[in-house]
Write a protein that holds these residues in place. Structure first.
Motif, PDB file in Angstrom:
ATOM      1  N   ALA A  81      12.133  26.940   1.841  1.00  0.00           N
ATOM      2  CA  ALA A  81      11.454  27.324   3.074  1.00  0.00           C
ATOM      3  C   ALA A  81       9.949  27.462   2.859  1.00  0.00           C
ATOM      4  N   LYS A  82       9.546  27.939   1.693  1.00  0.00           N
ATOM      5  CA  LYS A  82       8.111  28.057   1.388  1.00  0.00           C
ATOM      6  C   LYS A  82       7.450  26.686   1.466  1.00  0.00           C
ATOM      7  N   ILE A  99       7.706  31.709  13.984  1.00  0.00           N
ATOM      8  CA  ILE A  99       8.609  31.563  12.835  1.00  0.00           C
ATOM      9  C   ILE A  99       8.654  32.865  12.047  1.00  0.00           C
ATOM     10  N   SER A 100       7.501  33.462  11.846  1.00  0.00           N
ATOM     11  CA  SER A 100       7.448  34.726  11.119  1.00  0.00           C
ATOM     12  C   SER A 100       8.221  35.819  11.856  1.00  0.00           C
ATOM     13  N   LEU A 125      12.533  25.188   9.587  1.00  0.00           N
ATOM     14  CA  LEU A 125      11.880  25.641   8.362  1.00  0.00           C
ATOM     15  C   LEU A 125      12.596  25.124   7.125  1.00  0.00           C
ATOM     16  N   GLY A 180       8.578  24.207   3.122  1.00  0.00           N
ATOM     17  CA  GLY A 180       8.673  23.796   4.512  1.00  0.00           C
ATOM     18  C   GLY A 180       7.511  24.320   5.338  1.00  0.00           C
ATOM     19  N   LEU A 181       7.109  25.548   5.096  1.00  0.00           N
ATOM     20  CA  LEU A 181       5.939  26.099   5.790  1.00  0.00           C
ATOM     21  C   LEU A 181       4.693  25.293   5.471  1.00  0.00           C
ATOM     22  N   THR A 213       6.795  18.031  12.916  1.00  0.00           N
ATOM     23  CA  THR A 213       7.491  19.106  13.616  1.00  0.00           C
ATOM     24  C   THR A 213       8.392  18.558  14.711  1.00  0.00           C
TER      25      THR A 213
END
Length: 156
Positions: free
Chosen positions: A100-101, A52-53, A136, A103-104, A114
């Protein structure tokens, strides 16, 4: 050779083919290739941990290319703040990054979700020509809705 994951990937490839979604087909092709060459034990854990990163980094690079090429400069930035569209885009960017934060965090704390998020993303990509950044953002939205439902249940 044809275990459950391989069959699942082949089904996803077919969905990508019939849905005319090259991204799904390429992703499945790469994953099957890694399995075929028996690199999956080495590469899959890395991709699961950093994928993802890496994806966000690649998307960010693509978005910044017009700045690097000089197609977008400081004058464009100054001109854009005169438009209410730019202010809406700025707010949307902030909002999505915050979603998104969360979501992580959700994916890290509840990895069983997931599967549902990935299936939702795949369905959207294959059948609605969506873009596979969904897990995400989907996790972030799911996190927000879960917190809202939890709050409502406390009062109910």
């Amino acid at each position: 050779m044809f275990n459950q994951s391989t069959i699942f990937l082949l089904i996803l490839f077919l969905l990508g083919y019939f849905g005319k979604n090259q991204s799904i087909m390429v992703a499945v092709y790469v994953l099957l290739g890694l399995q075929l060459f028996r690199l999956d034990d080495k590469v899959f854990p890395y991709l699961a941990d950093k994928g993802i990163s890496l994806g966000v980094t690649i998307i960010t690079i693509a978005v910044l290319v017009p700045i690097a090429t000089g197609d977008i400069g400081f004058q464009d930035l100054l001109n854009s703040v005169k438009s209410y569209y730019a202010w809406i885009a700025l707010a949307a960017g902030i909002f999505v990054a915050l979603i998104a934060k969360n979501g992580l965090d959700l994916l890290a704390n509840d990895p069983h979700l997931t599967t549902a998020l990935v299936m939702g993303t795949i369905l959207a990509v294959v059948f609605f020509h969506g873009v596979a950044v969904g897990p995400l953002i989907g996790a972030g939205i799911a996190y927000m809705v879960m917190k809202l439902v939890d709050s409502l249940l406390k009062f109910g």
